[in-house]
Design a protein around this motif. Structure first.
Motif, PDB file in Angstrom:
ATOM      1  N   LYS A 175      -9.300  12.507   8.483  1.00 61.49           N
ATOM      2  CA  LYS A 175      -9.050  11.128   8.055  1.00 61.49           C
ATOM      3  C   LYS A 175      -8.422  11.043   6.668  1.00 61.49           C
ATOM      4  O   LYS A 175      -8.109   9.960   6.191  1.00 61.49           O
ATOM      5  CB  LYS A 175     -10.348  10.322   8.066  1.00 61.49           C
ATOM      6  CG  LYS A 175     -10.907  10.109   9.451  1.00 61.49           C
ATOM      7  CD  LYS A 175     -12.134   9.233   9.399  1.00 61.49           C
ATOM      8  CE  LYS A 175     -12.673   8.982  10.790  1.00 61.49           C
ATOM      9  NZ  LYS A 175     -13.839   8.109  10.774  1.00 61.49           N
ATOM     10  N   ALA A 176      -8.244  12.173   6.014  1.00 65.56           N
ATOM     11  CA  ALA A 176      -7.719  12.186   4.650  1.00 65.56           C
ATOM     12  C   ALA A 176      -6.305  11.636   4.591  1.00 65.56           C
ATOM     13  O   ALA A 176      -5.478  11.894   5.464  1.00 65.56           O
ATOM     14  CB  ALA A 176      -7.755  13.602   4.088  1.00 65.56           C
TER      15      ALA A 176
ATOM     16  N   ASP B 131      -1.083   5.246  -6.354  1.00 61.83           N
ATOM     17  CA  ASP B 131      -1.745   4.173  -7.083  1.00 61.83           C
ATOM     18  C   ASP B 131      -0.701   3.356  -7.845  1.00 61.83           C
ATOM     19  O   ASP B 131       0.427   3.788  -8.041  1.00 61.83           O
ATOM     20  CB  ASP B 131      -2.773   4.760  -8.051  1.00 61.83           C
ATOM     21  CG  ASP B 131      -3.850   3.774  -8.431  1.00 61.83           C
ATOM     22  OD1 ASP B 131      -3.880   2.667  -7.862  1.00 61.83           O
ATOM     23  OD2 ASP B 131      -4.670   4.099  -9.311  1.00 61.83           O
ATOM     24  N   VAL B 132      -1.086   2.200  -8.280  1.00 60.19           N
ATOM     25  CA  VAL B 132      -0.174   1.310  -9.001  1.00 60.19           C
ATOM     26  C   VAL B 132       0.036   1.824 -10.420  1.00 60.19           C
ATOM     27  O   VAL B 132      -0.910   2.141 -11.127  1.00 60.19           O
ATOM     28  CB  VAL B 132      -0.757  -0.119  -9.053  1.00 60.19           C
ATOM     29  CG1 VAL B 132       0.160  -1.042  -9.825  1.00 60.19           C
ATOM     30  CG2 VAL B 132      -0.980  -0.640  -7.650  1.00 60.19           C
TER      31      VAL B 132
ATOM     32  N   ASN C 271     -12.670  -0.506   2.420  1.00 56.69           N
ATOM     33  CA  ASN C 271     -12.537  -1.806   1.759  1.00 56.69           C
ATOM     34  C   ASN C 271     -12.558  -1.713   0.239  1.00 56.69           C
ATOM     35  O   ASN C 271     -12.105  -2.618  -0.436  1.00 56.69           O
ATOM     36  CB  ASN C 271     -13.628  -2.756   2.232  1.00 56.69           C
ATOM     37  CG  ASN C 271     -13.439  -3.150   3.683  1.00 56.69           C
ATOM     38  OD1 ASN C 271     -12.334  -3.047   4.206  1.00 56.69           O
ATOM     39  ND2 ASN C 271     -14.487  -3.568   4.337  1.00 56.69           N
ATOM     40  N   LYS C 272     -13.089  -0.623  -0.299  1.00 56.55           N
ATOM     41  CA  LYS C 272     -13.172  -0.492  -1.751  1.00 56.55           C
ATOM     42  C   LYS C 272     -11.816  -0.182  -2.373  1.00 56.55           C
ATOM     43  O   LYS C 272     -11.570  -0.474  -3.515  1.00 56.55           O
ATOM     44  CB  LYS C 272     -14.161   0.611  -2.130  1.00 56.55           C
ATOM     45  CG  LYS C 272     -15.593   0.275  -1.793  1.00 56.55           C
ATOM     46  CD  LYS C 272     -16.504   1.408  -2.198  1.00 56.55           C
ATOM     47  CE  LYS C 272     -17.931   1.118  -1.788  1.00 56.55           C
ATOM     48  NZ  LYS C 272     -18.819   2.230  -2.108  1.00 56.55           N
ATOM     49  N   TYR C 273     -10.936   0.417  -1.599  1.00 52.29           N
ATOM     50  CA  TYR C 273      -9.633   0.803  -2.124  1.00 52.29           C
ATOM     51  C   TYR C 273      -8.561   0.161  -1.263  1.00 52.29           C
ATOM     52  O   TYR C 273      -8.273   0.617  -0.167  1.00 52.29           O
ATOM     53  CB  TYR C 273      -9.465   2.330  -2.119  1.00 52.29           C
ATOM     54  CG  TYR C 273      -8.241   2.770  -2.865  1.00 52.29           C
ATOM     55  CD1 TYR C 273      -8.316   3.068  -4.215  1.00 52.29           C
ATOM     56  CD2 TYR C 273      -7.000   2.851  -2.246  1.00 52.29           C
ATOM     57  CE1 TYR C 273      -7.193   3.460  -4.917  1.00 52.29           C
ATOM     58  CE2 TYR C 273      -5.871   3.232  -2.935  1.00 52.29           C
ATOM     59  CZ  TYR C 273      -5.980   3.539  -4.267  1.00 52.29           C
ATOM     60  OH  TYR C 273      -4.866   3.915  -4.962  1.00 52.29           O
TER      61      TYR C 273
ATOM     62  N   ILE D 230      -1.219   9.896  -7.696  1.00 45.70           N
ATOM     63  CA  ILE D 230      -1.443  10.056  -6.259  1.00 45.70           C
ATOM     64  C   ILE D 230      -2.946  10.246  -6.074  1.00 45.70           C
ATOM     65  O   ILE D 230      -3.558  11.104  -6.705  1.00 45.70           O
ATOM     66  CB  ILE D 230      -0.678  11.260  -5.692  1.00 45.70           C
ATOM     67  CG1 ILE D 230       0.818  11.041  -5.827  1.00 45.70           C
ATOM     68  CG2 ILE D 230      -1.059  11.488  -4.240  1.00 45.70           C
ATOM     69  CD1 ILE D 230       1.652  12.207  -5.352  1.00 45.70           C
ATOM     70  N   VAL D 231      -3.524   9.436  -5.211  1.00 43.59           N
ATOM     71  CA  VAL D 231      -4.961   9.484  -4.961  1.00 43.59           C
ATOM     72  C   VAL D 231      -5.182  10.067  -3.571  1.00 43.59           C
ATOM     73  O   VAL D 231      -4.568   9.628  -2.598  1.00 43.59           O
ATOM     74  CB  VAL D 231      -5.589   8.072  -5.039  1.00 43.59           C
ATOM     75  CG1 VAL D 231      -7.078   8.121  -4.774  1.00 43.59           C
ATOM     76  CG2 VAL D 231      -5.303   7.445  -6.403  1.00 43.59           C
ATOM     77  N   LEU D 232      -6.049  11.057  -3.475  1.00 45.37           N
ATOM     78  CA  LEU D 232      -6.387  11.676  -2.199  1.00 45.37           C
ATOM     79  C   LEU D 232      -7.720  11.109  -1.741  1.00 45.37           C
ATOM     80  O   LEU D 232      -8.738  11.265  -2.414  1.00 45.37           O
ATOM     81  CB  LEU D 232      -6.471  13.199  -2.346  1.00 45.37           C
ATOM     82  CG  LEU D 232      -6.846  13.992  -1.109  1.00 45.37           C
ATOM     83  CD1 LEU D 232      -5.798  13.789  -0.019  1.00 45.37           C
ATOM     84  CD2 LEU D 232      -6.986  15.455  -1.445  1.00 45.37           C
ATOM     85  N   LEU D 233      -7.707  10.420  -0.606  1.00 40.45           N
ATOM     86  CA  LEU D 233      -8.919   9.820  -0.047  1.00 40.45           C
ATOM     87  C   LEU D 233      -9.347  10.646   1.161  1.00 40.45           C
ATOM     88  O   LEU D 233      -8.700  10.619   2.207  1.00 40.45           O
ATOM     89  CB  LEU D 233      -8.657   8.366   0.359  1.00 40.45           C
ATOM     90  CG  LEU D 233      -8.137   7.466  -0.760  1.00 40.45           C
ATOM     91  CD1 LEU D 233      -7.686   6.128  -0.198  1.00 40.45           C
ATOM     92  CD2 LEU D 233      -9.205   7.262  -1.813  1.00 40.45           C
ATOM     93  N   LEU D 234     -10.439  11.390   1.026  1.00 48.65           N
ATOM     94  CA  LEU D 234     -10.860  12.309   2.077  1.00 48.65           C
ATOM     95  C   LEU D 234     -11.359  11.601   3.328  1.00 48.65           C
ATOM     96  O   LEU D 234     -11.253  12.125   4.426  1.00 48.65           O
ATOM     97  CB  LEU D 234     -11.943  13.253   1.546  1.00 48.65           C
ATOM     98  CG  LEU D 234     -11.509  14.168   0.405  1.00 48.65           C
ATOM     99  CD1 LEU D 234     -12.675  15.021  -0.057  1.00 48.65           C
ATOM    100  CD2 LEU D 234     -10.339  15.036   0.815  1.00 48.65           C
TER     101      LEU D 234
END
Length: 92
Positions: A16-17, A22-23, A41-43, A32-36
């Motif tokens: 799901k990563a 980012d702004v 809803n938080k991001y 660059i944000v890596l979301l694992l």
């Protein structure tokens, strides 16, 4: 750096990563944000409307309808509500 490089093993370990940009507020560089665990809803990603989309009749109609008069006590709240309606209609 403007890429995220992963191996097949890593990718299968975190299916799901996703990587999101980012702004950039005070710079021309964006993080660059890596979301694992993927998006939640938080991001929330910023909604961006490309000018060429307005050339499509259906898109232009949705934008026009979203900006019909909307009365709120605060002009800022009315503006925010119109932006929100536009985002929702275009995503549908």
């Amino acid at each position: 750096m403007d890429h995220i490089l992963v191996s097949t093993y890593w990718s299968s370990s975190f299916p799901k990563a996703i990587g999101v940009i980012d702004v950039a507020i005070a710079s021309d560089h964006a993080m660059i944000v890596l979301l694992l665990k993927g998006m939640n809803n938080k991001y929330k990603r910023d909604f961006k409307l490309e000018a060429k989309c307005i050339l499509e009749d259906e898109c232009a109609t949705q934008v026009e309808e979203s900006w019909l008069p909307f009365h709120y006590r605060s002009r800022n709240k009315a503006f925010g509500r119109k932006l929100s309606r536009t985002r929702i209609k275009l995503r549908q």
